[in-house]
Design a protein around this motif. Sequence first.
Motif, PDB file in Angstrom:
ATOM      1  N   ALA A  56     -77.200  -2.926 -27.027  1.00 44.83           N
ATOM      2  CA  ALA A  56     -76.899  -1.505 -27.060  1.00 44.83           C
ATOM      3  C   ALA A  56     -77.246  -0.885 -28.391  1.00 44.83           C
ATOM      4  CB  ALA A  56     -75.478  -1.234 -26.669  1.00 44.83           C
ATOM      5  N   ALA A  57     -76.497   0.165 -28.859  1.00 47.52           N
ATOM      6  CA  ALA A  57     -76.930   0.869 -30.061  1.00 47.52           C
ATOM      7  C   ALA A  57     -75.794   1.321 -30.948  1.00 47.52           C
ATOM      8  CB  ALA A  57     -77.735   2.086 -29.628  1.00 47.52           C
ATOM      9  N   ALA A  58     -76.035   1.520 -32.241  1.00 50.55           N
ATOM     10  CA  ALA A  58     -75.127   2.182 -33.180  1.00 50.55           C
ATOM     11  C   ALA A  58     -75.319   1.740 -34.607  1.00 50.55           C
ATOM     12  CB  ALA A  58     -73.697   1.988 -32.769  1.00 50.55           C
ATOM     13  N   VAL A  59     -74.467   2.241 -35.550  1.00 54.82           N
ATOM     14  CA  VAL A  59     -74.547   1.877 -36.953  1.00 54.82           C
ATOM     15  C   VAL A  59     -73.767   2.805 -37.862  1.00 54.82           C
ATOM     16  CG1 VAL A  59     -76.657   3.104 -37.477  1.00 54.82           C
ATOM     17  CG2 VAL A  59     -76.138   1.019 -38.691  1.00 54.82           C
ATOM     18  N   ALA A  60     -73.683   2.443 -39.142  1.00 56.05           N
ATOM     19  CA  ALA A  60     -72.868   3.169 -40.106  1.00 56.05           C
ATOM     20  C   ALA A  60     -73.519   4.446 -40.591  1.00 56.05           C
ATOM     21  CB  ALA A  60     -72.567   2.235 -41.276  1.00 56.05           C
ATOM     22  N   SER A 175     -81.093   6.502 -25.957  1.00 59.05           N
ATOM     23  CA  SER A 175     -80.135   5.585 -26.603  1.00 59.05           C
ATOM     24  C   SER A 175     -80.702   5.167 -27.957  1.00 59.05           C
ATOM     25  CB  SER A 175     -79.875   4.361 -25.725  1.00 59.05           C
ATOM     26  OG  SER A 175     -81.100   3.736 -25.372  1.00 59.05           O
ATOM     27  N   PRO A 176     -80.715   6.090 -28.905  1.00 56.56           N
ATOM     28  CA  PRO A 176     -81.364   5.823 -30.190  1.00 56.56           C
ATOM     29  C   PRO A 176     -80.632   4.778 -31.028  1.00 56.56           C
ATOM     30  CG  PRO A 176     -80.146   7.880 -30.277  1.00 56.56           C
ATOM     31  CD  PRO A 176     -80.106   7.429 -28.852  1.00 56.56           C
ATOM     32  N   THR A 177     -81.393   4.131 -31.871  1.00 54.42           N
ATOM     33  CA  THR A 177     -80.802   3.226 -32.862  1.00 54.42           C
ATOM     34  C   THR A 177     -80.227   4.073 -33.984  1.00 54.42           C
ATOM     35  OG1 THR A 177     -82.487   1.554 -32.357  1.00 54.42           O
ATOM     36  CG2 THR A 177     -81.255   1.311 -34.431  1.00 54.42           C
ATOM     37  N   PRO A 178     -78.923   4.026 -34.214  1.00 57.18           N
ATOM     38  CA  PRO A 178     -78.338   4.866 -35.244  1.00 57.18           C
ATOM     39  C   PRO A 178     -78.663   4.357 -36.647  1.00 57.18           C
ATOM     40  CG  PRO A 178     -76.665   3.564 -34.157  1.00 57.18           C
ATOM     41  CD  PRO A 178     -77.954   3.237 -33.500  1.00 57.18           C
ATOM     42  N   THR A 179     -78.525   5.217 -37.599  1.00 57.10           N
ATOM     43  CA  THR A 179     -78.774   4.855 -38.989  1.00 57.10           C
ATOM     44  C   THR A 179     -77.455   4.551 -39.698  1.00 57.10           C
ATOM     45  OG1 THR A 179     -78.709   7.175 -39.648  1.00 57.10           O
ATOM     46  CG2 THR A 179     -80.868   6.252 -39.114  1.00 57.10           C
ATOM     47  N   GLY A 180     -77.542   3.798 -40.766  1.00 59.32           N
ATOM     48  CA  GLY A 180     -76.354   3.465 -41.539  1.00 59.32           C
ATOM     49  C   GLY A 180     -76.425   2.059 -42.094  1.00 59.32           C
ATOM     50  N   ARG A 181     -75.282   1.612 -42.582  1.00 58.88           N
ATOM     51  CA  ARG A 181     -75.179   0.299 -43.200  1.00 58.88           C
ATOM     52  C   ARG A 181     -74.300  -0.605 -42.353  1.00 58.88           C
ATOM     53  NH1 ARG A 181     -72.286  -1.720 -48.590  1.00 58.88           N
ATOM     54  NH2 ARG A 181     -73.611  -3.501 -49.072  1.00 58.88           N
ATOM     55  N   PHE A 182     -74.787  -1.808 -42.076  1.00 53.56           N
ATOM     56  CA  PHE A 182     -74.086  -2.786 -41.261  1.00 53.56           C
ATOM     57  C   PHE A 182     -74.137  -4.151 -41.927  1.00 53.56           C
ATOM     58  CE2 PHE A 182     -76.289   0.319 -38.617  1.00 53.56           C
ATOM     59  CZ  PHE A 182     -75.202   0.964 -38.072  1.00 53.56           C
ATOM     60  N   SER A 183     -73.602  -5.128 -41.222  1.00 55.12           N
ATOM     61  CA  SER A 183     -73.759  -6.517 -41.638  1.00 55.12           C
ATOM     62  C   SER A 183     -73.929  -7.382 -40.400  1.00 55.12           C
ATOM     63  CB  SER A 183     -72.558  -6.994 -42.457  1.00 55.12           C
ATOM     64  OG  SER A 183     -71.392  -7.037 -41.663  1.00 55.12           O
ATOM     65  N   LEU A 255     -81.112 -15.749 -42.623  1.00 52.65           N
ATOM     66  CA  LEU A 255     -79.969 -14.846 -42.780  1.00 52.65           C
ATOM     67  C   LEU A 255     -78.638 -15.517 -42.467  1.00 52.65           C
ATOM     68  CD1 LEU A 255     -81.441 -11.676 -41.029  1.00 52.65           C
ATOM     69  CD2 LEU A 255     -81.689 -12.399 -43.429  1.00 52.65           C
ATOM     70  N   PRO A 256     -77.726 -15.573 -43.430  1.00 52.63           N
ATOM     71  CA  PRO A 256     -76.376 -16.052 -43.136  1.00 52.63           C
ATOM     72  C   PRO A 256     -75.518 -14.937 -42.554  1.00 52.63           C
ATOM     73  CG  PRO A 256     -76.546 -15.536 -45.448  1.00 52.63           C
ATOM     74  CD  PRO A 256     -77.911 -15.287 -44.868  1.00 52.63           C
ATOM     75  N   LEU A 257     -74.406 -15.286 -41.974  1.00 55.88           N
ATOM     76  CA  LEU A 257     -73.442 -14.282 -41.554  1.00 55.88           C
ATOM     77  C   LEU A 257     -73.028 -13.449 -42.763  1.00 55.88           C
ATOM     78  CD1 LEU A 257     -71.113 -16.362 -39.196  1.00 55.88           C
ATOM     79  CD2 LEU A 257     -72.836 -14.675 -38.519  1.00 55.88           C
ATOM     80  N   GLY A 258     -72.865 -12.147 -42.522  1.00 57.96           N
ATOM     81  CA  GLY A 258     -72.496 -11.235 -43.594  1.00 57.96           C
ATOM     82  C   GLY A 258     -73.661 -10.547 -44.253  1.00 57.96           C
ATOM     83  N   THR A 259     -74.895 -10.954 -43.941  1.00 57.03           N
ATOM     84  CA  THR A 259     -76.068 -10.321 -44.537  1.00 57.03           C
ATOM     85  C   THR A 259     -76.047  -8.812 -44.280  1.00 57.03           C
ATOM     86  OG1 THR A 259     -77.425 -12.304 -44.233  1.00 57.03           O
ATOM     87  CG2 THR A 259     -78.590 -10.220 -44.533  1.00 57.03           C
ATOM     88  N   PRO A 260     -76.216  -7.991 -45.322  1.00 59.44           N
ATOM     89  CA  PRO A 260     -76.229  -6.537 -45.117  1.00 59.44           C
ATOM     90  C   PRO A 260     -77.505  -6.080 -44.414  1.00 59.44           C
ATOM     91  CG  PRO A 260     -76.687  -7.050 -47.408  1.00 59.44           C
ATOM     92  CD  PRO A 260     -76.327  -8.345 -46.749  1.00 59.44           C
ATOM     93  N   VAL A 261     -77.344  -5.113 -43.532  1.00 62.90           N
ATOM     94  CA  VAL A 261     -78.470  -4.540 -42.792  1.00 62.90           C
ATOM     95  C   VAL A 261     -78.379  -3.027 -42.932  1.00 62.90           C
ATOM     96  CG1 VAL A 261     -79.580  -4.257 -40.546  1.00 62.90           C
ATOM     97  CG2 VAL A 261     -78.498  -6.447 -41.142  1.00 62.90           C
ATOM     98  N   THR A 262     -79.423  -2.417 -43.501  1.00 65.11           N
ATOM     99  CA  THR A 262     -79.473  -0.962 -43.641  1.00 65.11           C
ATOM    100  C   THR A 262     -80.508  -0.421 -42.675  1.00 65.11           C
ATOM    101  OG1 THR A 262     -78.859  -1.088 -45.967  1.00 65.11           O
ATOM    102  CG2 THR A 262     -79.881   0.959 -45.221  1.00 65.11           C
ATOM    103  N   ILE A 263     -80.110   0.525 -41.841  1.00 66.56           N
ATOM    104  CA  ILE A 263     -81.015   1.153 -40.887  1.00 66.56           C
ATOM    105  C   ILE A 263     -81.236   2.591 -41.335  1.00 66.56           C
ATOM    106  CG2 ILE A 263     -81.452   1.752 -38.484  1.00 66.56           C
ATOM    107  CD1 ILE A 263     -79.679  -0.528 -37.633  1.00 66.56           C
ATOM    108  N   LEU A 264     -82.491   2.919 -41.610  1.00 66.19           N
ATOM    109  CA  LEU A 264     -82.859   4.226 -42.156  1.00 66.19           C
ATOM    110  C   LEU A 264     -83.600   5.059 -41.120  1.00 66.19           C
ATOM    111  CD1 LEU A 264     -84.272   2.907 -45.548  1.00 66.19           C
ATOM    112  CD2 LEU A 264     -81.987   3.811 -45.147  1.00 66.19           C
TER     113      LEU A 264
END
Length: 264
Positions: A56-60, A175-183, A255-264
């Motif tokens: 699905a989709a979303a993000v910070a 159903s766009p991919t949202p932008t933000g900061r995730f992990s 990538l280990p668990l917790g790796t930050p992911v930024t979607i712009l």
Amino acid sequence: MSRTRTHLLALLLASVTVVAGACGGPAGSSTAASTSAPTSPDASTTSIAPDATPSAAAVADDGESPASPVVVARTAAAVEVFAAPGDATPVQTLPATTEFGSARALLVESAVDGWLEVLLPTRPNGSTGWIRLDGMDLHTVDHEVVVDLTARTLTVLDAGVVVLETPIAVGSDESPTPTGRFSVVDKLDTGAADGPYGPFAFGLSGHSDVITEFAGGDGQIGIHGTNDPSSIGQAVSHGCVRVPNDVAATLNDLLPLGTPVTIL
């Protein structure tokens, strides 16, 4: 590294005893709280049924790529989350593992007097809460992922140096991919390399802004492979980021668990 990240890392290192050895994942060094040193949860891939992979989709909502390294808190126990440091009553409790069985790993945003502010894997996207430092196993992670929706590329950096770049498929207009900061909160072996999610999937801490339920899940977004290579470079997904299957395998190693992911 930014001044903020340098200060956070210094605060945490001043609060814990450095522990030599593996970090429980494919990257990063490890520290553990001096008052408690639980066994480090394994950050390796978790096997699941082929149809259980998140989608699905979303993000910070930050939009700014994190500096390296970042600090990740892991634990083998349930985690009480508080609205503010020093509060007596938690506002929620996160189970020791995710719905897919991955060990709990939370990206640390700040630290104050024995408390950690962490990015939560809950709605709304970008939510943070406070957890006690006591009992947490702390790790530094040098890798980060940056997804550029306009360029439709995914880039992996190691201590700020690009080590991988690939074209991707992103969410559709509906159903766009949202932008933000995730992990990264899940690392999943789908058990079906030729399935719709390819050989590996990586659940993120964000959720879709338009999808509240998908394939039995709660609209969690992720990064995963695909059985449709022609979709790469297109805006066709339910909000997840699709990568070529060989890239998915490489991400599983990097990538280990917790790796930050930024979607712009």
